[in-house]
Design a protein around this motif. Structure first.
Motif, PDB file in Angstrom:
ATOM      1  N   ALA A 126       0.820  -1.218   0.000  1.00 28.36           N
ATOM      2  CA  ALA A 126       0.000   0.000   0.000  1.00 28.36           C
ATOM      3  C   ALA A 126       0.852   1.265   0.000  1.00 28.36           C
ATOM      4  CB  ALA A 126      -0.921   0.002   1.222  1.00 28.36           C
ATOM      5  N   SER A 127       2.097   1.169   0.423  1.00 34.51           N
ATOM      6  CA  SER A 127       2.959   2.346   0.550  1.00 34.51           C
ATOM      7  C   SER A 127       3.726   2.673  -0.723  1.00 34.51           C
ATOM      8  CB  SER A 127       3.963   2.134   1.690  1.00 34.51           C
ATOM      9  OG  SER A 127       4.739   0.965   1.450  1.00 34.51           O
ATOM     10  N   LYS A 128       3.534   1.891  -1.772  1.00 38.57           N
ATOM     11  CA  LYS A 128       4.273   2.082  -3.026  1.00 38.57           C
ATOM     12  C   LYS A 128       3.333   2.564  -4.114  1.00 38.57           C
ATOM     13  CE  LYS A 128       7.917   1.406  -5.779  1.00 38.57           C
ATOM     14  NZ  LYS A 128       9.223   2.064  -5.612  1.00 38.57           N
ATOM     15  N   CYS A 129       3.660   3.704  -4.713  1.00 36.81           N
ATOM     16  CA  CYS A 129       2.856   4.225  -5.815  1.00 36.81           C
ATOM     17  C   CYS A 129       3.348   3.621  -7.123  1.00 36.81           C
ATOM     18  CB  CYS A 129       2.936   5.747  -5.862  1.00 36.81           C
ATOM     19  SG  CYS A 129       1.982   6.465  -7.213  1.00 36.81           S
ATOM     20  N   TRP A 130       2.606   2.703  -7.670  1.00 35.03           N
ATOM     21  CA  TRP A 130       2.861   2.001  -8.919  1.00 35.03           C
ATOM     22  C   TRP A 130       4.055   1.055  -8.849  1.00 35.03           C
ATOM     23  CZ3 TRP A 130      -0.956   1.405 -11.970  1.00 35.03           C
ATOM     24  CH2 TRP A 130      -1.875   2.431 -12.208  1.00 35.03           C
ATOM     25  N   VAL A 131       3.779  -0.216  -9.093  1.00 34.05           N
ATOM     26  CA  VAL A 131       4.818  -1.242  -9.211  1.00 34.05           C
ATOM     27  C   VAL A 131       4.563  -2.037 -10.485  1.00 34.05           C
ATOM     28  CG1 VAL A 131       5.352  -1.481  -6.775  1.00 34.05           C
ATOM     29  CG2 VAL A 131       3.460  -2.786  -7.725  1.00 34.05           C
ATOM     30  N   TYR A 169       1.163   8.402   0.617  1.00 35.30           N
ATOM     31  CA  TYR A 169       1.494   6.975   0.561  1.00 35.30           C
ATOM     32  C   TYR A 169       2.438   6.587   1.706  1.00 35.30           C
ATOM     33  CZ  TYR A 169      -0.595   5.960  -3.998  1.00 35.30           C
ATOM     34  OH  TYR A 169      -1.484   5.735  -5.018  1.00 35.30           O
ATOM     35  N   TYR A 170       3.118   7.576   2.293  1.00 35.14           N
ATOM     36  CA  TYR A 170       4.159   7.275   3.282  1.00 35.14           C
ATOM     37  C   TYR A 170       3.615   6.570   4.523  1.00 35.14           C
ATOM     38  CZ  TYR A 170       7.075  10.544   0.596  1.00 35.14           C
ATOM     39  OH  TYR A 170       7.780  11.178  -0.393  1.00 35.14           O
ATOM     40  N   ASP A 171       2.377   6.889   4.922  1.00 35.99           N
ATOM     41  CA  ASP A 171       1.834   6.282   6.145  1.00 35.99           C
ATOM     42  C   ASP A 171       0.807   5.187   5.840  1.00 35.99           C
ATOM     43  OD1 ASP A 171      -0.173   7.905   5.221  1.00 35.99           O
ATOM     44  OD2 ASP A 171      -0.738   8.710   7.171  1.00 35.99           O
ATOM     45  N   ASN A 172       0.842   4.664   4.611  1.00 37.31           N
ATOM     46  CA  ASN A 172      -0.011   3.528   4.276  1.00 37.31           C
ATOM     47  C   ASN A 172       0.624   2.226   4.768  1.00 37.31           C
ATOM     48  OD1 ASN A 172      -1.599   5.375   2.985  1.00 37.31           O
ATOM     49  ND2 ASN A 172      -1.160   4.669   0.909  1.00 37.31           N
ATOM     50  N   ILE A 173      -0.186   1.322   5.248  1.00 35.52           N
ATOM     51  CA  ILE A 173       0.322   0.027   5.705  1.00 35.52           C
ATOM     52  C   ILE A 173      -0.542  -1.096   5.124  1.00 35.52           C
ATOM     53  CG2 ILE A 173       1.341   0.856   7.860  1.00 35.52           C
ATOM     54  CD1 ILE A 173      -1.170  -0.098   9.318  1.00 35.52           C
ATOM     55  N   GLY A 174       0.044  -2.296   5.050  1.00 38.84           N
ATOM     56  CA  GLY A 174      -0.662  -3.457   4.535  1.00 38.84           C
ATOM     57  C   GLY A 174      -0.330  -3.713   3.080  1.00 38.84           C
ATOM     58  N   MET A 211     -14.566   5.997  -4.321  1.00 35.63           N
ATOM     59  CA  MET A 211     -13.775   5.060  -3.531  1.00 35.63           C
ATOM     60  C   MET A 211     -12.299   5.447  -3.502  1.00 35.63           C
ATOM     61  SD  MET A 211     -16.283   3.239  -2.674  1.00 35.63           S
ATOM     62  CE  MET A 211     -15.621   1.778  -1.862  1.00 35.63           C
ATOM     63  N   ILE A 212     -11.642   5.049  -2.412  1.00 32.30           N
ATOM     64  CA  ILE A 212     -10.206   5.242  -2.243  1.00 32.30           C
ATOM     65  C   ILE A 212      -9.634   3.963  -1.636  1.00 32.30           C
ATOM     66  CG2 ILE A 212     -10.423   6.240   0.082  1.00 32.30           C
ATOM     67  CD1 ILE A 212      -8.092   8.114  -0.620  1.00 32.30           C
ATOM     68  N   GLY A 213      -8.371   3.683  -1.919  1.00 27.11           N
ATOM     69  CA  GLY A 213      -7.766   2.463  -1.397  1.00 27.11           C
ATOM     70  C   GLY A 213      -8.036   1.244  -2.246  1.00 27.11           C
ATOM     71  N   ASN A 214      -8.748   1.403  -3.351  1.00 25.80           N
ATOM     72  CA  ASN A 214      -9.040   0.276  -4.241  1.00 25.80           C
ATOM     73  C   ASN A 214      -7.825  -0.053  -5.110  1.00 25.80           C
ATOM     74  OD1 ASN A 214      -9.911   2.936  -5.213  1.00 25.80           O
ATOM     75  ND2 ASN A 214     -10.358   1.890  -7.138  1.00 25.80           N
ATOM     76  N   LEU A 215      -7.756  -1.295  -5.549  1.00 27.79           N
ATOM     77  CA  LEU A 215      -6.662  -1.744  -6.412  1.00 27.79           C
ATOM     78  C   LEU A 215      -6.944  -1.315  -7.843  1.00 27.79           C
ATOM     79  CD1 LEU A 215      -4.038  -3.466  -6.680  1.00 27.79           C
ATOM     80  CD2 LEU A 215      -5.531  -5.396  -7.220  1.00 27.79           C
ATOM     81  N   VAL A 216      -5.943  -0.691  -8.482  1.00 35.06           N
ATOM     82  CA  VAL A 216      -6.093  -0.242  -9.870  1.00 35.06           C
ATOM     83  C   VAL A 216      -4.892  -0.713 -10.690  1.00 35.06           C
ATOM     84  CG1 VAL A 216      -7.480   1.763  -9.238  1.00 35.06           C
ATOM     85  CG2 VAL A 216      -4.988   1.989  -9.388  1.00 35.06           C
ATOM     86  N   GLY A 217      -5.042  -0.677 -12.010  1.00 38.88           N
ATOM     87  CA  GLY A 217      -3.979  -1.160 -12.882  1.00 38.88           C
ATOM     88  C   GLY A 217      -3.795  -0.290 -14.110  1.00 38.88           C
ATOM     89  N   TYR A 218      -2.720  -0.605 -14.855  1.00 39.23           N
ATOM     90  CA  TYR A 218      -2.415   0.126 -16.089  1.00 39.23           C
ATOM     91  C   TYR A 218      -1.565  -0.763 -16.983  1.00 39.23           C
ATOM     92  CZ  TYR A 218      -0.920   3.871 -19.248  1.00 39.23           C
ATOM     93  OH  TYR A 218      -0.693   4.646 -20.359  1.00 39.23           O
ATOM     94  N   PHE A 219      -1.804  -0.681 -18.305  1.00 43.47           N
ATOM     95  CA  PHE A 219      -1.007  -1.396 -19.285  1.00 43.47           C
ATOM     96  C   PHE A 219       0.018  -0.441 -19.901  1.00 43.47           C
ATOM     97  CE2 PHE A 219      -4.702  -4.491 -20.225  1.00 43.47           C
ATOM     98  CZ  PHE A 219      -4.201  -5.405 -19.307  1.00 43.47           C
ATOM     99  N   LEU A 220       1.304  -0.789 -19.770  1.00 39.35           N
ATOM    100  CA  LEU A 220       2.363   0.007 -20.397  1.00 39.35           C
ATOM    101  C   LEU A 220       3.147  -0.880 -21.352  1.00 39.35           C
ATOM    102  CD1 LEU A 220       3.930   2.763 -20.392  1.00 39.35           C
ATOM    103  CD2 LEU A 220       5.544   1.643 -18.851  1.00 39.35           C
TER     104      LEU A 220
END
Length: 317
Positions: free
Chosen positions: A98-103, A304-309, A174-183
């Motif tokens: 949860a603490s990482k923006c885009w992987v 994102y810094y204080d997100n956990i899980g 909604m917030i905290g939902n899982l999202v995706g992207y095709f690159l």
């Protein structure tokens, strides 16, 4: 000495010897029982090891190329492939923090192919608000997300990575939902193209899409072979005025929240109330100083810094 006396002495001696040897016999019996337990333990352990070796040998012989543990591009998670080739995988398991923006999962999907995605787990988007025996303002989220909480009069919705509304009648954002992207794979090394804190809402090859707990038959219609990227939907700040307002909030609302409401009930004169107001104004000034630090360091991923899980994501072709 007659025969009766000899028999009596022999009985006494025999009795003494038996009593003397009795503890030794018990000790020997205990030692034997102990050794038997040890032998049984070693036997069970040997059987377990033998079965483990047979199981490993089975995997080695029959599934030796089916599973591979690797660290994908981005290094933020571990993926388990059912193929040695990232483009030929049948299924994969990926951990999205949860603490990482885009992987980048490193998984390749050919143009015109479809994938299905499942996700589970729980995350929290405001660790600093979690207090013992208190209900936090921001609740724990699952992959479908949780309703966006509007803290004051400032609209922060445009700073979300993705705007997704649930299927309820109220159509909650909604917030905290899982999202995706095709690159496209060709752009994997191009830092000006792939999703990041600096480019949280990419649109070059389509839009960010909601995944939630389940997304069936997602089509790669980009016209190219792509990597699947994943992230948790949260706020990303920027250097614009909307970014500044999103962090600072509304002045009057901030002051009202900063003043100790419980203490105000006991204030009996204007001077005490003025002191509380001055303290709140100092907090506001410090908040403005923090914004300048954020801006100078370009810490746009602050939320994102204080997100956990994390979310555990399964991708299947």
């Amino acid at each position: 000495m007659n025969t009766e006396e000899k028999g009596s002495i022999e009985n006494v001696v025999e009795s003494v010897v038996k009593k003397a040897l009795q503890p030794i016999g018990k000790a020997l019996n205990g030692l034997v029982e102990s050794n038997q337990q040890m032998i049984r333990g070693f036997a069970i352990l040997s059987i377990f090891l033998a079965l483990s070796i047979l199981l490993l040998e089975y995997f080695r012989r029959w599934w030796k190329e089916d599973f591979e543990l690797r660290f994908p591009i981005g290094g933020a998670a571990v993926v388990l492939h059912s193929s040695a080739n990232a483009s030929d995988f049948r299924s994969a398991v990926f951990i999205v923090p949860a603490s990482k923006c885009w992987v980048n999962t490193g998984l390749e999907i050919e143009n015109g192919k479809r994938i299905s995605i499942r996700a589970s787990g729980q995350i929290h988007l405001a660790m600093n608000q979690i207090e013992q025996e208190k209900i936090p303002l921001v609740l724990w989220s699952e992959p479908n997300g949780s309703p966006f909480v509007k803290l004051d009069s400032i609209d922060r919705t445009d700073l979300l990575v993705h705007k997704h509304y649930n299927d309820d009648e109220e159509q909650k954002l909604m917030i905290g939902n899982l999202v995706g992207y095709f690159l496209p794979v060709d752009d994997a090394e191009n830092r000006d193209a792939y999703p990041s804190i600096d480019r949280p809402r990419p649109t070059k090859y389509g839009n960010v899409f909601h995944i939630g707990t389940k997304l069936e038959n997602k089509l790669n219609d980009t016209g190219k072979r792509v990597h699947l990227w994943l992230t948790v939907n949260d706020i990303i700040l920027d250097s614009t005025e909307r970014g500044r307002k999103a962090y600072l909030g509304n002045h009057d609302a901030f002051i009202a929240n900063a003043i100790n409401q419980d203490k105000i009930k006991d204030i009996s004169n204007e001077n005490e109330f003025a002191n509380e107001s001055q303290k709140a104004e100092k907090l506001w000034i410090n908040r403005q100083k923090e914004w300048f630090k954020i801006k100078s360091r370009k810490a746009w991923g602050l939320y994102y810094y204080d997100n956990i899980g994390h979310y555990l994501v399964t991708i299947v072709k």
